[in-house]
Design a protein around this motif. Structure first.
Motif, PDB file in Angstrom:
ATOM      1  N   PRO A  40       0.813  -1.215   0.000  1.00 53.67           N
ATOM      2  CA  PRO A  40       0.000   0.000   0.000  1.00 53.67           C
ATOM      3  C   PRO A  40       0.845   1.263   0.000  1.00 53.67           C
ATOM      4  O   PRO A  40       1.978   1.251   0.496  1.00 53.67           O
ATOM      5  N   THR A 175      -2.357  -2.465  -5.142  1.00 57.56           N
ATOM      6  CA  THR A 175      -3.311  -3.576  -5.146  1.00 57.56           C
ATOM      7  C   THR A 175      -3.231  -4.324  -6.468  1.00 57.56           C
ATOM      8  O   THR A 175      -2.946  -3.711  -7.514  1.00 57.56           O
ATOM      9  N   THR A 177      -5.305  -7.921  -8.267  1.00 59.08           N
ATOM     10  CA  THR A 177      -6.030  -9.185  -8.223  1.00 59.08           C
ATOM     11  C   THR A 177      -5.173 -10.265  -8.892  1.00 59.08           C
ATOM     12  O   THR A 177      -4.189  -9.948  -9.583  1.00 59.08           O
ATOM     13  N   SER A 201       4.173  -9.521  -1.347  1.00 59.67           N
ATOM     14  CA  SER A 201       3.010  -8.734  -0.933  1.00 59.67           C
ATOM     15  C   SER A 201       2.974  -8.601   0.585  1.00 59.67           C
ATOM     16  O   SER A 201       3.312  -9.538   1.312  1.00 59.67           O
ATOM     17  N   THR A 204      -3.381  -7.806   2.274  1.00 55.83           N
ATOM     18  CA  THR A 204      -4.419  -6.783   2.127  1.00 55.83           C
ATOM     19  C   THR A 204      -5.099  -6.428   3.444  1.00 55.83           C
ATOM     20  O   THR A 204      -5.805  -5.426   3.528  1.00 55.83           O
ATOM     21  N   GLU A 317     -10.826  -2.457  -6.389  1.00 57.04           N
ATOM     22  CA  GLU A 317      -9.420  -2.043  -6.441  1.00 57.04           C
ATOM     23  C   GLU A 317      -9.279  -0.602  -5.971  1.00 57.04           C
ATOM     24  O   GLU A 317      -8.413  -0.278  -5.144  1.00 57.04           O
ATOM     25  N   SER A 320     -10.000  -0.389  -2.170  1.00 54.09           N
ATOM     26  CA  SER A 320      -8.909  -0.893  -1.346  1.00 54.09           C
ATOM     27  C   SER A 320      -7.768   0.121  -1.273  1.00 54.09           C
ATOM     28  O   SER A 320      -7.195   0.351  -0.198  1.00 54.09           O
ATOM     29  N   GLN A 321      -7.431   0.730  -2.415  1.00 57.63           N
ATOM     30  CA  GLN A 321      -6.370   1.745  -2.424  1.00 57.63           C
ATOM     31  C   GLN A 321      -6.754   2.944  -1.572  1.00 57.63           C
ATOM     32  O   GLN A 321      -5.936   3.479  -0.813  1.00 57.63           O
ATOM     33  N   PHE A 556      -8.826 -10.185  -3.575  1.00 57.05           N
ATOM     34  CA  PHE A 556      -7.441 -10.073  -4.033  1.00 57.05           C
ATOM     35  C   PHE A 556      -6.670 -11.379  -3.869  1.00 57.05           C
ATOM     36  O   PHE A 556      -5.436 -11.389  -3.884  1.00 57.05           O
TER      37      PHE A 556
END
Length: 709
Positions: A40, A175, A177, A201, A204, A317, A320-321, A556
Motif C-alpha cells: 500500500p 493492489t 487481483t 506482498s 491486504t 481495487e 482498497s487503495q 485479491f
C-alpha cells in the motif's frame, strides 16, 4: 545484502528494513532477478527501488505517472545527497538541459519519467546509451487489461524494458487481483516475473481499519451519518471521496457552511496552484478534504483517521487503495461508506463511456489509413480533432492507436510535435527581440509572414506555414528554437500532434478494414462489460453477509489474511446482518421514453450513440449537438443498456441508417452556434473519407485501396 543495509543506514538513517522490503531488495540485488512488490501507498515502496539504485553502478529509471509525486521524491532524495532527477513537462529548457547533461556525464543514479516519455525518440536514444541497472515501474497495475486503471501508454513499458536491455525490472503497485498479477508477470506482454519466487506482498488486511457500510436513502440521509462520524474521528485528518467534481464542491460547502466542519474540495478541475495549496493544508493539519479520486495518490500522511465514500466506489481495487490511506500510523481508523441505490446509474455511465460505436472506429480507420505522409515519412494525427470528428473519447483514441501499434504492428508512435508556437520578448531582455525581426533567413521570413501579431505575443501555426511556403516543418521549428536559445524570445507551445512511423503496409481493401474494425470493437466491448461487472461486484460487496475485511481480502486472492475470517470491528462483524441493498439498474424502459429520444435527436446512423445518449453517457458528438443538456440525456439511466441498444439498433436499421433533423434544441444554454452545428449534423451521416486515388502519394501499403464490387 550488506551493501544495501549500508546504503539504508547512510542515506536514511534506518538500521533495518520493514515488512517485505528486505525480501524484494534481496531478489533484485543478490539474485539479480525481476520482482513484483504489492504494497500500500505509505508502506515504503519507494525504498525498495531507491536503496538498490545505490547498490548498482548504472542508472535506475523510474516510470511513474504522477509528476507531483516524482518531484517530491526527487526533492527528498537530493536532500539526502542522492543524485536524482525527474524529466517532465514542468521543467524549463535550462532545467531539462541540465538533466540531459547529468545523464551524458553519468552522474545521475535515479531518473523519474512518465510513461508518455517513452514515445520521445531523443529520450529513447539517450537512454539506450545508458546502462539501466534497474527499471522500476510504479502503478504497474496499469499494464493489465483487467485492471481498473488501465492506461494505453503503460502497455509499451514492457517492450521498452526489453529494447533498452534493462538488467532488472521491479514492478510496484498498491493492489492487484490474481488476473492483474498474471498480466504483470507475463513473459511476452508483461515483465517476465516468476510467479512463485518473484511476487512479494504485504497482504491486504489492515487490522486497525474498521470498515463500516451504512446505505442511505438519499443525499440528506448521507449527511446524517457522515457528519457525526467526522466530528467524532478524534485527532486526525479525513478524506471524503465523491464521484464528480460538482459533488466535491457541494459536499465540502455543506460540511463547512451547515455543519461547521473545516472541509475543502479537491478535484482535477481546480487550478494547479489551488490543488497544491489544499494538499499542503491537508498534510500539515487535521482538516477534511472532499475529493474525487484525483486526490490521495502519493500523499504521505500517517494520521488520516477516517476515509469516507459518499457514493459507491467504482471498483474494489479503487476502494482498497483509497481506504488504505487511513491509519498508516497503526492506530484505529474508520472506513465509512454511505451508498444509496441511486449511485449506480452515474457510475455505470462512466463504465460505458469509453466504448465508441463500430461506426466511429470504422470511419476513424478509414481516415487514418489514407492520411498523407509528412516530409519525414510519418503520419501525424491531432487527437483532439480526431476525437471530435469521430465521436471517440481522447483516452480511448490513445488506446486505439496503441492497439494498432502493439497488437497489429502497423504503426509505431514516435516523438510528438506541436502545431502552434507563440513567442514574445523576454521580460529581462526586451531589446533582443528586434534580432528576430531582422533575421533574413528563408525560415524566419516565412514565420514572420504568417504569424499573427497580438499586443505582446506572436502566434505561429507551423503546420500551415510549412504547407503554404513549401518549407519543412522541422526547419521552422529549429529556427524558433534558435531564437529561443539565443535569448531573443520566450516560447510557448500548444496543439500537440502525435506522429507515427508506418511499420507494415496499412490495410487497403474495405473488407480488411471492416474486419479490423470489428475485431477492435469486440475487444473494447469486452472491456466495457468487464468494467460494468467490476462495478456490480462492488454492489454485491456492500450487501455483505460476511466480514467485510475478509471479503475484500478474498477478492485479491488472499483468503487466509483475516484470522478466523472475521476482523471483529467491521459493521458486519458487529451486527452479523447482511444489508438488503438494491441498487438501481437493469430496469425496464418504456416505448414512450424511446420515442422521446428519437423525436428530439435525428441521428440514425449510430444506434450506440442513441443508447448512450438515453443512458446518460456524454461523447464529443452529443456535446457538439448540445444534447448533453437536453431532457433526453439520461432519461433511461437505470435501464438495461444492452436491451436499450437493441431497441435503437432496430430503429436505425428500419430507417436505413439515414439521419433526420434534430427537432428540438437544448432546453438550457441553447445558442445559435449550437443550432448551426445541429443542422450540419442532421443533414446526413458523416461521409467516410474518400479513398486515395491511384495517382495519390505513396505510402506504406502500396497501391490504392480497391473498391468493392
Amino acid at each position: 545484502m550488506e551493501v544495501a543495509y549500508a546504503q539504508l543506514k547512510r542515506y536514511w538513517g534506518f538500521p533495518s528494513f520493514r515488512g517485505v522490503q528486505a525480501e524484494v531488495i534481496q531478489r533484485l540485488v543478490v539474485e539479480s532477478e525481476n520482482a513484483l512488490c504489492i504494497m500500500p501507498t505509505g508502506g515504503g515502496k519507494s525504498l525498495v527501488f531507491q536503496v538498490p539504485a545505490l547498490c548498482f553502478d548504472g542508472l535506475t529509471l523510474v516510470i511513474s505517472p504522477l509528476i507531483a509525486l516524482s518531484k517530491d521524491q526527487v526533492d527528498n532524495l537530493k536532500k539526502r545527497g542522492v543524485p536524482a532527477a525527474a524529466l517532465d513537462s514542468s521543467l524549463t529548457t535550462e532545467e531539462s538541459s541540465e538533466v540531459r547533461k547529468q545523464l551524458r556525464e553519468g552522474t545521475l543514479k535515479i531518473l523519474y519519467v512518465a510513461p508518455e516519455r517513452l514515445n520521445n525518440e531523443m529520450f529513447v536514444s539517450m537512454i539506450s546509451e545508458q546502462k539501466i541497472s534497474l527499471l522500476a515501474v510504479d502503478e504497474s497495475h496499469c499494464v493489465s487489461e483487467w485492471g481498473p486503471s488501465f492506461r494505453a501508454e503503460y502497455l509499451k513499458v514492457s517492450r521498452f524494458a526489453k529494447e533498452i536491455a534493462a538488467e532488472r525490472v521491479l514492478c510496484l503497485t498498491a493492489t492487484a487481483t490474481p488476473s492483474v498479477i498474471t498480466d504483470i508477470c507475463d513473459s511476452t506482454n508483461g515483465f517476465d516475473i516468476d510467479r512463485e519466487k518473484g511476487v512479494f506482498s504485504t497482504g491486504t488486511f489492515r487490522p486497525n481499519l474498521s470498515i463500516s457500510i451504512k446505505p442511505c436513502a438519499n443525499f440528506k440521509a448521507k449527511f446524517a451519518v457522515l457528519v457525526p462520524a467526522l466530528k467524532s474521528r478524534g485527532d486526525g485528518a479525513a478524506i471524503v471521496y465523491v464521484t464528480t467534481q460538482k459533488q466535491a464542491e457541494e459536499v465540502a460547502q455543506e460540511l463547512h457552511d451547515l455543519h461547521g466542519i473545516e472541509a475543502r474540495p479537491y478535484h482535477a478541475g481546480l487550478k494547479a496552484d489551488d490543488r497544491k495549496t489544499i494538499q499542503y493544508w491537508f498534510i500539515g493539519g487535521n482538516g477534511v478534504v472532499v475529493a474525487t479520486i484525483a486526490f490521495g495518490m502519493g500523499i504521505d500522511k500517517a494520521n488520516i483517521r477516517m476515509v469516507a465514500h459518499f457514493q459507491l466506489p467504482k471498483t474494489l481495487e479503487n476502494y482498497s487503495q483509497e481506504i488504505g490511506r487511513a491509519g498508516r500510523d497503526g492506530l484505529p481508523s474508520l472506513c465509512l461508506m454511505v451508498p444509496s441505490a441511486s449511485d449506480m446509474p452515474i457510475l455505470e455511465s462512466f463504465a460505458r463511456a469509453n466504448t465508441p460505436s463500430l461506426r466511429s472506429i470504422r470511419t476513424w480507420l478509414d481516415a487514418f489509413f489514407i492520411s498523407p505522409l509528412d516530409d519525414d515519412g510519418t503520419i501525424s494525427a491531432d487527437h483532439y480533432k480526431m476525437s471530435n470528428a469521430f465521436d471517440i473519447g481522447r483516452n480511448t483514441l490513445s488506446l486505439l492507436f496503441t492497439i494498432l501499434e502493439l497488437q497489429y504492428g502497423l504503426i509505431r508512435a514516435t516523438t510528438p510535435f506541436y502545431s502552434t508556437y507563440t513567442i514574445k520578448p523576454l521580460e529581462n531582455n526586451p531589446s533582443a527581440f528586434p534580432n528576430i525581426l531582422n533575421d533574413r533567413s528563408p525560415e524566419a521570413a516565412a514565420l514572420q509572414k504568417h504569424w499573427k501579431q497580438w499586443r505582446i505575443w506572436h502566434t505561429i501555426d507551423v503546420v500551415g506555414t510549412a504547407e503554404a511556403e513549401g518549407i519543412e516543418r522541422s526547419k521552422l521549428v529549429r529556427q524558433i528554437s534558435r531564437w529561443e536559445m539565443n535569448g531573443w524570445c520566450e516560447v510557448k507551445v500548444a496543439g500537440v500532434r502525435m506522429r507515427y512511423n508506418i511499420e507494415k503496409p496499412l490495410p487497403e481493401l474495405d473488407e480488411d478494414i471492416e474486419e479490423l474494425a470489428n475485431a477492435i470493437f469486440k475487444q473494447l466491448h469486452e472491456r466495457e462489460e468487464a468494467d460494468v461487472k467490476r462495478l456490480r461486484t462492488v454492489a454485491e460487496f456492500v450487501k455483505g453477509g460476511q466480514c467485510y475485511a475478509h471479503l475484500l481480502a478474498c477478492y485479491f486472492g488472499d483468503d487466509k489474511a483475516v484470522p478466523e475470517k472475521g476482523c471483529g470491528i467491521c459493521s458486519f462483524c458487529k451486527t452479523r446482518q447482511a444489508i438488503p441493498f438494491q441498487p438501481k439498474y437493469d430496469t425496464a424502459f418504456s416505448e414512450k421514453q424511446v420515442r422521446f429520444v428519437l423525436g428530439v435527436c435525428g441521428v440514425r446512423d449510430d444506434p450506440r450513440f442513441l443508447a448512450r445518449l438515453a443512458f446518460g453517457v456524454s461523447s464529443p458528438r452529443s456535446t457538439q449537438l448540445g444534447l448533453s443538456k437536453h431532457e433526453i440525456f439520461g432519461c433511461c439511466e437505470t435501464a438495461d443498456f444492452n436491451k436499450l441498444l437493441e431497441r435503437f439498433e432496430a430503429e436505425c436499421e428500419e430507417q436505413g441508417y439515414r439521419n433526420r433533423a434534430v427537432l428540438a434544441p437544448p432546453k438550457a444554454n441553447a445558442r445559435s452556434k449550437e443550432g448551426e452545428a445541429d443542422g450540419k449534423e442532421a443533414s446526413g451521416a458523416k461521409k467516410a473519407p474518400a479513398k486515395r486515388a491511384a495517382s495519390g502519394g505513396a505510402k506504406a501499403g502500396g497501391a490504392a485501396k480497391k473498391a468493392k464490387k
